[in-house]
Design a protein around this motif. Structure first.
Motif, PDB file in Angstrom:
ATOM      1  N   ILE A 163       0.843  -1.201   0.000  1.00  0.00           N
ATOM      2  CA  ILE A 163       0.000   0.000   0.000  1.00  0.00           C
ATOM      3  C   ILE A 163       0.876   1.248   0.000  1.00  0.00           C
ATOM      4  N   ALA A 164       1.935   1.245   0.808  1.00  0.00           N
ATOM      5  CA  ALA A 164       2.831   2.403   0.865  1.00  0.00           C
ATOM      6  C   ALA A 164       3.504   2.659  -0.473  1.00  0.00           C
ATOM      7  N   ALA A 165       3.845   1.587  -1.190  1.00  0.00           N
ATOM      8  CA  ALA A 165       4.512   1.720  -2.489  1.00  0.00           C
ATOM      9  C   ALA A 165       3.525   1.946  -3.630  1.00  0.00           C
ATOM     10  N   ALA A 166       2.225   1.875  -3.346  1.00  0.00           N
ATOM     11  CA  ALA A 166       1.172   1.962  -4.374  1.00  0.00           C
ATOM     12  C   ALA A 166       1.252   0.814  -5.356  1.00  0.00           C
ATOM     13  N   ALA A 167       1.700  -0.344  -4.877  1.00  0.00           N
ATOM     14  CA  ALA A 167       1.754  -1.544  -5.709  1.00  0.00           C
ATOM     15  C   ALA A 167       0.561  -2.429  -5.379  1.00  0.00           C
ATOM     16  N   PRO A 168      -0.287  -2.756  -6.336  1.00  0.00           N
ATOM     17  CA  PRO A 168      -1.412  -3.642  -6.046  1.00  0.00           C
ATOM     18  C   PRO A 168      -0.911  -5.013  -5.613  1.00  0.00           C
ATOM     19  N   ILE A 169      -1.651  -5.661  -4.720  1.00  0.00           N
ATOM     20  CA  ILE A 169      -1.201  -6.937  -4.172  1.00  0.00           C
ATOM     21  C   ILE A 169      -2.358  -7.910  -4.042  1.00  0.00           C
ATOM     22  N   VAL A 170      -2.087  -9.158  -4.378  1.00  0.00           N
ATOM     23  CA  VAL A 170      -3.001 -10.273  -4.120  1.00  0.00           C
ATOM     24  C   VAL A 170      -2.274 -11.208  -3.168  1.00  0.00           C
ATOM     25  N   CYS A 171      -2.837 -11.417  -1.980  1.00  0.00           N
ATOM     26  CA  CYS A 171      -2.159 -12.171  -0.928  1.00  0.00           C
ATOM     27  C   CYS A 171      -2.984 -13.382  -0.524  1.00  0.00           C
ATOM     28  N   LYS A 172      -2.304 -14.523  -0.429  1.00  0.00           N
ATOM     29  CA  LYS A 172      -2.939 -15.753   0.045  1.00  0.00           C
ATOM     30  C   LYS A 172      -2.349 -16.140   1.405  1.00  0.00           C
ATOM     31  N   PRO A 173      -3.140 -16.040   2.488  1.00  0.00           N
ATOM     32  CA  PRO A 173      -2.652 -16.537   3.775  1.00  0.00           C
ATOM     33  C   PRO A 173      -2.569 -18.063   3.746  1.00  0.00           C
ATOM     34  N   SER A 174      -1.857 -18.609   4.720  1.00  0.00           N
ATOM     35  CA  SER A 174      -1.751 -20.059   4.813  1.00  0.00           C
ATOM     36  C   SER A 174      -3.126 -20.689   4.952  1.00  0.00           C
ATOM     37  N   GLU A 175      -3.345 -21.767   4.231  1.00  0.00           N
ATOM     38  CA  GLU A 175      -4.592 -22.509   4.349  1.00  0.00           C
ATOM     39  C   GLU A 175      -4.711 -23.203   5.709  1.00  0.00           C
ATOM     40  N   ARG A 176      -3.614 -23.243   6.473  1.00  0.00           N
ATOM     41  CA  ARG A 176      -3.645 -23.864   7.797  1.00  0.00           C
ATOM     42  C   ARG A 176      -4.085 -22.888   8.884  1.00  0.00           C
ATOM     43  N   ALA A 177      -4.023 -21.605   8.600  1.00  0.00           N
ATOM     44  CA  ALA A 177      -4.475 -20.579   9.550  1.00  0.00           C
ATOM     45  C   ALA A 177      -4.853 -19.322   8.768  1.00  0.00           C
ATOM     46  N   PRO A 178      -5.946 -19.385   7.999  1.00  0.00           N
ATOM     47  CA  PRO A 178      -6.265 -18.280   7.078  1.00  0.00           C
ATOM     48  C   PRO A 178      -7.139 -17.181   7.660  1.00  0.00           C
ATOM     49  N   LEU A 179      -7.777 -17.426   8.810  1.00  0.00           N
ATOM     50  CA  LEU A 179      -8.834 -16.524   9.250  1.00  0.00           C
ATOM     51  C   LEU A 179      -8.317 -15.136   9.617  1.00  0.00           C
ATOM     52  N   SER A 180      -7.169 -15.073  10.275  1.00  0.00           N
ATOM     53  CA  SER A 180      -6.647 -13.771  10.704  1.00  0.00           C
ATOM     54  C   SER A 180      -6.274 -12.911   9.505  1.00  0.00           C
ATOM     55  N   GLY A 181      -5.648 -13.518   8.493  1.00  0.00           N
ATOM     56  CA  GLY A 181      -5.293 -12.774   7.292  1.00  0.00           C
ATOM     57  C   GLY A 181      -6.510 -12.278   6.543  1.00  0.00           C
ATOM     58  N   LEU A 182      -7.546 -13.109   6.449  1.00  0.00           N
ATOM     59  CA  LEU A 182      -8.776 -12.691   5.778  1.00  0.00           C
ATOM     60  C   LEU A 182      -9.448 -11.552   6.542  1.00  0.00           C
ATOM     61  N   ARG A 183      -9.395 -11.636   7.861  1.00  0.00           N
ATOM     62  CA  ARG A 183      -9.974 -10.558   8.660  1.00  0.00           C
ATOM     63  C   ARG A 183      -9.203  -9.263   8.452  1.00  0.00           C
ATOM     64  N   LEU A 184      -7.889  -9.346   8.343  1.00  0.00           N
ATOM     65  CA  LEU A 184      -7.098  -8.142   8.065  1.00  0.00           C
ATOM     66  C   LEU A 184      -7.462  -7.583   6.696  1.00  0.00           C
ATOM     67  N   GLY A 185      -7.685  -8.465   5.716  1.00  0.00           N
ATOM     68  CA  GLY A 185      -8.121  -7.992   4.401  1.00  0.00           C
ATOM     69  C   GLY A 185      -9.420  -7.209   4.486  1.00  0.00           C
ATOM     70  N   ALA A 186     -10.351  -7.662   5.341  1.00  0.00           N
ATOM     71  CA  ALA A 186     -11.619  -6.949   5.514  1.00  0.00           C
ATOM     72  C   ALA A 186     -11.395  -5.592   6.174  1.00  0.00           C
ATOM     73  N   ILE A 187     -10.457  -5.532   7.110  1.00  0.00           N
ATOM     74  CA  ILE A 187     -10.131  -4.254   7.754  1.00  0.00           C
ATOM     75  C   ILE A 187      -9.556  -3.282   6.733  1.00  0.00           C
ATOM     76  N   VAL A 188      -8.692  -3.780   5.853  1.00  0.00           N
ATOM     77  CA  VAL A 188      -8.113  -2.940   4.801  1.00  0.00           C
ATOM     78  C   VAL A 188      -9.215  -2.367   3.910  1.00  0.00           C
ATOM     79  N   ALA A 189     -10.165  -3.216   3.535  1.00  0.00           N
ATOM     80  CA  ALA A 189     -11.265  -2.754   2.682  1.00  0.00           C
ATOM     81  C   ALA A 189     -12.101  -1.700   3.391  1.00  0.00           C
ATOM     82  N   ALA A 190     -12.379  -1.927   4.683  1.00  0.00           N
ATOM     83  CA  ALA A 190     -13.197  -0.981   5.439  1.00  0.00           C
ATOM     84  C   ALA A 190     -12.491   0.360   5.617  1.00  0.00           C
ATOM     85  N   ALA A 191     -11.158   0.355   5.532  1.00  0.00           N
ATOM     86  CA  ALA A 191     -10.401   1.612   5.650  1.00  0.00           C
ATOM     87  C   ALA A 191     -10.456   2.437   4.379  1.00  0.00           C
ATOM     88  N   GLY A 192     -11.045   1.894   3.324  1.00  0.00           N
ATOM     89  CA  GLY A 192     -11.221   2.656   2.095  1.00  0.00           C
ATOM     90  C   GLY A 192     -10.251   2.339   0.984  1.00  0.00           C
TER      91      GLY A 192
END
Length: 466
Positions: free
Chosen positions: A157-186
């Motif tokens: 985000i700081a570099a203005a580089a678009p990113i697609v990120c896949k959290p580990s399938e063994r513990a994905p929930l926290s990363g997905l929740r962070l993705g939702a926080i990012v979206a809610a921030a605009g």
């Protein structure tokens, strides 16, 4: 943010401690992965958001994570088995990552050069700009499942580089929740996408997409080398683990050294690339050091990771704990002495202290991802440096000594990306460079500032002086 196309397969996430269902996650199929990558590539072609806008987004994300720190910490504990004491630290570190990234987003680190510095030079000025390298694809592991994702998203985000990120399938929930926080921030759709997917499908689509400019991967050596071999003329950010030594010399403060050894080996269940994986103890003080380590380890509370008193929770799975248990048994067969622990119950592995571990035992010759403190006895500093460097990994290290010359020899001669004096191998600030060479990575550093550079390229332009 989620993938642009709905997935059709779901994944059940279970608590490693009690087996209870923590959540259900929709897995993006190949069509959804391609759509997410395409959306990111399209976003890369848009005008850059201002530095002020990037900093505003990052601070808004930090504010949201700060407000949800306790809930996020408990979520990490539920899906990973990491002790709540550790996950609270992780949530706080995640706030710091976004705060540092907001500061860096405002910093214009371009340079200026004169063209008249040679005899035949011209009366011109040259200037540089840091611009986004293009679409970033990232994969993160199960340990530190929130902060690992933050270390990919924040610099992008700081570099203005678009990113697609896949959290580990063994513990994905926290990363997905962070993705939702990012979206809610605009942050706009396409600029950041966090999706759950099978790793093979995700990697195949990433490596087949020519518009992916940077692949950022934290995980196993085998997968990292496969990525490097297939990536071609694109940039790789690979952090592939470590076999980090803590060297304890004869002049060390043994209480301090024992505290570092026990904390470094058992924090987060030893499931950190910078955990203390080998304690290299000088023979004259080895007995006294081991005695102190055993005494400290006996005080640790092991069990339910959601209990605030617990120091050491579970490993990510029973299979992972069984693998560590087998490595310990093999070391014992080779001549190591078991002083404490060595047993497990499901995913719960008891903190284990071993002495007289053979230098070539698999337990210490390769990375062991679990709560094990193996002591290797060394003759002196020369011997310690030789043993420390006798591994394909070269990530981090620590040295306990009160002698400045010995400390500086370690700084010069240890093959490691980091040397910490009288501190854990894992000590770092979120803004400092971090990474290794050899099987630990390609030497491209993580840490907020370095990752921004890795996700950017330098453009030169020149102007007449008058």
């Amino acid at each position: 943010m989620s993938a642009p196309t709905a997935a059709t397969v779901s994944l059940t996430v279970r608590n490693p401690y009690d087996g209870g269902v923590v959540g259900e996650v929709a897995l993006a199929d190949r069509t959804a992965i391609r759509a997410a990558l395409g959306q990111g590539a399209e976003w890369a072609a848009r005008p850059l958001p201002s530095r002020h806008q990037r900093a505003t987004w990052l601070n808004a994300i930090a504010d949201a994570v700060e407000a949800e720190r306790e809930s996020l910490a408990r979520g990490i504990t539920a899906e990973s088995g990491l002790a709540l004491k550790d996950t609270r630290v992780e949530a706080a570190r995640t706030v710091a990552v976004f705060r540092f990234a907001a500061i860096e987003a405002l910093a214009d680190r371009g340079e200026s050069f004169s063209g008249d510095i040679t005899a035949d030079g011209r009366d011109r000025r040259a200037h540089t700009l840091q611009l986004p390298a293009g679409l970033v694809a990232a994969m993160t592991p199960f340990n530190l499942p929130l902060n690992q994702v933050a270390h990919k998203l924040a610099p992008a985000i700081a570099a203005a580089a678009p990113i697609v990120c896949k959290p580990s399938e063994r513990a994905p929930l926290s990363g997905l929740r962070l993705g939702a926080i990012v979206a809610a921030a605009g942050v706009p759709a396409g600029a950041v996408t966090v999706l759950a997917a099978e790793p093979e499908a995700f990697l195949d689509e990433v490596l087949a997409e020519d518009r992916v400019a940077v692949v950022a991967f934290t995980g196993s050596v085998a997968v990292g080398k496969m990525i490097a071999g297939r990536l071609g003329y694109r940039r790789a950010m690979l952090e592939l683990g470590g076999n980090d030594p803590l060297i304890v010399l004869a002049d060390a403060d043994l209480d301090e050294a024992a505290a570092l050894a026990v904390t470094g080996a058992f924090r987060s269940g030893g499931q950190r690339c910078t955990a203390v994986k080998r304690i290299l103890a000088a023979e004259p003080i080895a007995d006294a050091l081991v005695e102190r380590m055993v005494a400290r380890t006996r005080t640790l509370v092991v069990g339910d990771p959601a209990d605030e008193r617990t120091d050491v929770g579970t490993l990510i799975s029973a299979d992972a704990a069984a693998s560590v248990e087998q490595r310990v048994a093999t070391a014992l067969e080779a001549g190591a002495r078991l002083l404490l622990g060595g047993t497990r119950d499901g995913a719960l592995m008891q903190p284990t202290v071993l002495d007289h571990v053979p230098r070539d035992a698999d337990l210490v010759a390769s990375e062991t991802f679990g709560p094990v403190a193996p002591v290797i006895r060394v003759a002196d500093l020369d011997d310690a440096i030789a043993v420390a460097n006798a591994t394909p990994y070269a990530l981090s290290s620590g040295v306990c000594t009160r002698d400045l010359q010995s400390a500086m020899r370690c700084v010069r001669e240890l093959r490691a990306g980091t040397v910490n004096v009288r501190e854990l191998p894992g000590y770092r600030s979120e803004v400092t460079p971090f990474g290794g060479v050899g099987d630990s990575g390609l030497g491209v550093k993580e840490g907020v500032r370095e990752a921004i550079r890795a996700m950017s390229f330098t453009k030169l332009y020149t102007l007449p002086w008058t």
